[in-house]
Write a protein that holds these residues in place. Structure first.
Motif, PDB file in Angstrom:
ATOM      1  N   GLU A 271       0.801  -1.218   0.000  1.00 15.86           N
ATOM      2  CA  GLU A 271       0.000   0.000   0.000  1.00 15.86           C
ATOM      3  C   GLU A 271       0.841   1.278   0.000  1.00 15.86           C
ATOM      4  O   GLU A 271       0.301   2.369   0.087  1.00 15.86           O
ATOM      5  N   SER A 272       2.164   1.129  -0.061  1.00 16.04           N
ATOM      6  CA  SER A 272       3.089   2.280  -0.076  1.00 16.04           C
ATOM      7  C   SER A 272       2.913   3.173   1.151  1.00 16.04           C
ATOM      8  O   SER A 272       2.853   4.402   1.055  1.00 16.04           O
ATOM      9  N   VAL A 273       2.824   2.549   2.325  1.00 20.60           N
ATOM     10  CA  VAL A 273       2.669   3.293   3.577  1.00 20.60           C
ATOM     11  C   VAL A 273       3.896   4.165   3.811  1.00 20.60           C
ATOM     12  O   VAL A 273       5.034   3.724   3.646  1.00 20.60           O
ATOM     13  N   THR A 274       3.663   5.422   4.196  1.00 16.20           N
ATOM     14  CA  THR A 274       4.769   6.367   4.411  1.00 16.20           C
ATOM     15  C   THR A 274       4.744   7.025   5.783  1.00 16.20           C
ATOM     16  O   THR A 274       5.733   7.673   6.154  1.00 16.20           O
ATOM     17  N   PHE A 275       3.637   6.889   6.540  1.00 21.24           N
ATOM     18  CA  PHE A 275       3.554   7.608   7.820  1.00 21.24           C
ATOM     19  C   PHE A 275       2.872   6.741   8.870  1.00 21.24           C
ATOM     20  O   PHE A 275       1.764   6.239   8.653  1.00 21.24           O
ATOM     21  N   SER A 276       3.563   6.565  10.019  1.00 20.43           N
ATOM     22  CA  SER A 276       3.029   5.762  11.116  1.00 20.43           C
ATOM     23  C   SER A 276       3.508   6.338  12.439  1.00 20.43           C
ATOM     24  O   SER A 276       4.205   7.365  12.477  1.00 20.43           O
ATOM     25  N   HIS A 277       3.177   5.655  13.517  1.00 21.35           N
ATOM     26  CA  HIS A 277       3.591   6.069  14.853  1.00 21.35           C
ATOM     27  C   HIS A 277       3.519   4.848  15.761  1.00 21.35           C
ATOM     28  O   HIS A 277       2.677   3.960  15.565  1.00 21.35           O
ATOM     29  N   GLY A 278       4.404   4.799  16.750  1.00 23.62           N
ATOM     30  CA  GLY A 278       4.395   3.671  17.669  1.00 23.62           C
ATOM     31  C   GLY A 278       5.454   3.817  18.739  1.00 23.62           C
ATOM     32  O   GLY A 278       6.268   4.751  18.710  1.00 23.62           O
ATOM     33  N   VAL A 279       5.454   2.901  19.682  1.00 23.95           N
ATOM     34  CA  VAL A 279       6.442   2.927  20.759  1.00 23.95           C
ATOM     35  C   VAL A 279       7.789   2.465  20.207  1.00 23.95           C
ATOM     36  O   VAL A 279       7.854   1.769  19.187  1.00 23.95           O
ATOM     37  N   PRO A 280       8.910   2.855  20.861  1.00 23.96           N
ATOM     38  CA  PRO A 280      10.232   2.430  20.382  1.00 23.96           C
ATOM     39  C   PRO A 280      10.361   0.918  20.238  1.00 23.96           C
ATOM     40  O   PRO A 280      11.066   0.441  19.335  1.00 23.96           O
ATOM     41  N   THR A 281       9.680   0.158  21.098  1.00 25.45           N
ATOM     42  CA  THR A 281       9.727  -1.300  20.989  1.00 25.45           C
ATOM     43  C   THR A 281       9.243  -1.755  19.620  1.00 25.45           C
ATOM     44  O   THR A 281       9.790  -2.693  19.024  1.00 25.45           O
ATOM     45  N   LEU A 282       8.212  -1.101  19.093  1.00 26.98           N
ATOM     46  CA  LEU A 282       7.688  -1.488  17.791  1.00 26.98           C
ATOM     47  C   LEU A 282       8.675  -1.144  16.681  1.00 26.98           C
ATOM     48  O   LEU A 282       8.838  -1.906  15.726  1.00 26.98           O
ATOM     49  N   VAL A 283       9.359   0.007  16.821  1.00 31.79           N
ATOM     50  CA  VAL A 283      10.398   0.356  15.843  1.00 31.79           C
ATOM     51  C   VAL A 283      11.478  -0.720  15.839  1.00 31.79           C
ATOM     52  O   VAL A 283      11.945  -1.160  14.774  1.00 31.79           O
ATOM     53  N   GLN A 284      11.875  -1.158  17.036  1.00 32.15           N
ATOM     54  CA  GLN A 284      12.863  -2.231  17.146  1.00 32.15           C
ATOM     55  C   GLN A 284      12.355  -3.513  16.485  1.00 32.15           C
ATOM     56  O   GLN A 284      13.108  -4.222  15.800  1.00 32.15           O
ATOM     57  N   MET A 285      11.078  -3.812  16.663  1.00 31.10           N
ATOM     58  CA  MET A 285      10.486  -5.014  16.076  1.00 31.10           C
ATOM     59  C   MET A 285      10.529  -4.942  14.547  1.00 31.10           C
ATOM     60  O   MET A 285      10.838  -5.935  13.874  1.00 31.10           O
ATOM     61  N   LEU A 286      10.249  -3.777  13.982  1.00 30.08           N
ATOM     62  CA  LEU A 286      10.286  -3.623  12.530  1.00 30.08           C
ATOM     63  C   LEU A 286      11.700  -3.790  11.996  1.00 30.08           C
ATOM     64  O   LEU A 286      11.909  -4.408  10.945  1.00 30.08           O
TER      65      LEU A 286
END
Length: 534
Positions: A271-286
């Protein structure tokens, strides 16, 4: 005489600040973007409006009236987005239920919120069945799903009811100060506390945060061409208010359902996602899910909910994730400030991206001591037109929250030389040792720079001589470090004056993972309990 205005014209429209006007803006600009549902369906904004109207009719037929509470238990879905609008637009109150709480806590929050109708994903049907047994206030349970209807659809299947409906609810204006949403914020002690927000508060928060994000520098700015996907649970503080902003601007929106790393990356690519938000743990998971892969286009992510380490920010940038920090709390609806760098900024741009940053418009901030006098370092207190007014019927906690006419964040902070808010620690997490304060978040940031440390957390434990002493919890990367390794590594920071020698941990406890709260933050209460067990 001063200038005098005549009374408003008899038919002048007063324009209350209501959530339905956020949706109307997208309709009036004729957004052609799609809303991609958690079940794969694709809706236009006109389709969204129709489904919102039909959902309100279904709820009205179920007996929902203005002031009644409708609770939702769901993953991040198009249905949740519809409830974000339909329930408050009909004058009822939307209760977003934290599905990560224990069944006992869920029952407490639903009972405390007074919900009469429950919209429930089939995954939570067993919990809903128990709720009906013990809470006679629940009159109907409507079942939701992302595939075939569940065998037990409760008092009706969500999609079937919407498909069978033809009429659209006649939404009308009412007092903008009417309560629109409620949920329960969880701490490490005591029962969850109820917070609530009015239509006026949510609209003002939406406008202020949208203005801030639209004014961010290149590479971090939200634009009308962005594709939005939430990575903060929609039960948590309105998903930081972003679904309201995305709808106001008529963005393409993608709802991922349950957070499964490979699915999130698939949706991002498809879907060409360009903008999100989340806790640092989720960034680490990605980052972990990406492995050696680097994204072919930048993915802008606001990281909040806990400290955002520079090391994590840099690791994200290497994979094509342009993450920067935001700050707020459940009681503040939630956004108070956003990290912001300017093109002419001197110094470390990476460090600027990890600060709590600058207050968004209409937010006033102070740093005070225990007597509410201004201090160089102390508790951050705030004022804004969208802060919760109380904790429901918990009058003692409410008085403490608003002591002296300022909302108390319980965060220790200071201002940088250029005026950024720098969060130092939670008041309850500062380690008081040998007459000095040790900032646990600073120690975590420094230890994370060690090549054999994947994740880290510091807590203070009682000590008869020093009051408290630091204990480090580490998730190792590769060969596990020893306490001596950590001391040697931190010695350089002691030598250059960044930390005191009192900050060196007495103990190092290696763990496979750090315990988390229901909203993804490190559970330091659990860590303190683990010290004794270790």
């Amino acid at each position: 005489m001063g200038l005098r205005f005549a009374d408003p014209a008899a038919e002048a429209y007063r324009y209350p600040l209501l959530i339905r006007h956020l949706l109307q803006s997208a309709l009036d600009t004729r957004s052609g973007n799609a809303i991609v549902g958690s079940d794969g369906r694709r809706l236009g904004y006109v389709d969204l409006e129709r489904r919102i109207g039909r959902l309100a009719c279904v709820l009205s037929a179920s007996g929902v009236r203005p002031g009644d509470t409708v609770a939702v238990m769901d993953w991040d879905s198009h249905r949740y987005l519809e409830a974000y609008f339909a329930v408050p637009m009909m004058g009822a109150v939307l209760q977003t239920v934290n599905v990560r709480l224990s069944p006992e806590q869920i029952a407490y929050t639903v009972e405390d919120g007074g919900a009469r109708i429950l919209l429930c994903h089939a995954d939570f049907a067993p919990i809903a069945a128990e709720l009906r047994k013990r809470l006679p206030q629940i009159e109907r349970v409507l079942s939701m799903h992302d595939g075939d209807p569940a065998p037990d659809s409760g008092d009706g299947d969500y999609e079937t009811l919407l498909a069978d409906g033809e009429d659209l609810y006649p939404f009308e204006d009412f007092d903008e100060n009417a309560i629109a949403t409620t949920f329960h914020t969880t701490g490490t002690t005591g029962l969850p506390k109820a917070v609530a927000f009015s239509h006026r508060q949510i609209v003002l928060h939406t406008l202020a945060v949208a203005m801030t994000l639209l004014g961010q520098p290149d590479g971090e700015r939200l634009t009308r061409s962005d594709v939005y996907m939430p990575l903060t649970p929609m039960f948590h503080v309105h998903a930081w208010g972003m679904p309201y902003i995305a709808t106001l601007l008529g963005l393409k929106q993608v709802y991922p359902g349950r957070y499964i790393p490979d699915r999130l990356l698939m949706l991002r690519d498809r879907e060409s996602v360009t903008f999100s938000h989340g806790v640092p743990t989720l960034v680490q998971m990605l980052i972990g899910a990406l492995g050696d892969r680097t994204l072919d286009a930048d993915w802008k992510i606001i990281a909040g909910g806990s400290a955002f380490p520079v090391t994590l920010r840099d690791a994200a940038r290497e994979r094509g994730i342009r993450a920067y920090a935001g700050y707020g709390m459940s009681e503040t609806a939630p956004v108070i400030s956003v990290a912001r760098r300017n093109e002419d900024d001197a110094g470390d741009a990476a460090a600027l991206s990890c600060l709590a940053g600058k207050p968004v418009p209409l937010v006033q901030v102070r740093i005070v001591d225990d007597s509410l006098h201004d201090a160089a370092e102390g508790e951050l207190v705030v004022r804004a037109p969208w802060l919760t007014m109380n904790y429901g019927t918990d009058h003692g906690a409410s008085d403490g929250l608003w002591r002296g006419g300022w909302l108390h964040t319980q965060d220790v902070a200071r201002f940088s030389a250029r005026g950024d808010i720098v969060i130092r620690d939670r008041l309850k997490d500062v380690i008081k040792t040998g007459g000095e304060w040790v900032c646990s978040t600073q120690m975590e940031e420094l230890v994370l720079r060690h090549p054999y440390v994947a994740m880290a957390s510091f807590v203070g434990v009682p000590d008869p001589r020093w009051g408290e002493r630091p204990v480090a919890f580490v998730v190792p990367r590769g060969e596990p470090p020893t306490i001596e390794d950590i001391h040697v590594f931190l010695a350089a920071f002691v030598a250059d004056g960044q930390i005191s020698r009192y900050a060196l941990p007495d103990r190092l406890i290696l763990v496979d993972e750090l315990p988390r709260t229901s909203v993804g933050k490190i559970d330091k209460k659990a860590l303190r309990g683990m010290v004794g067990a270790a």
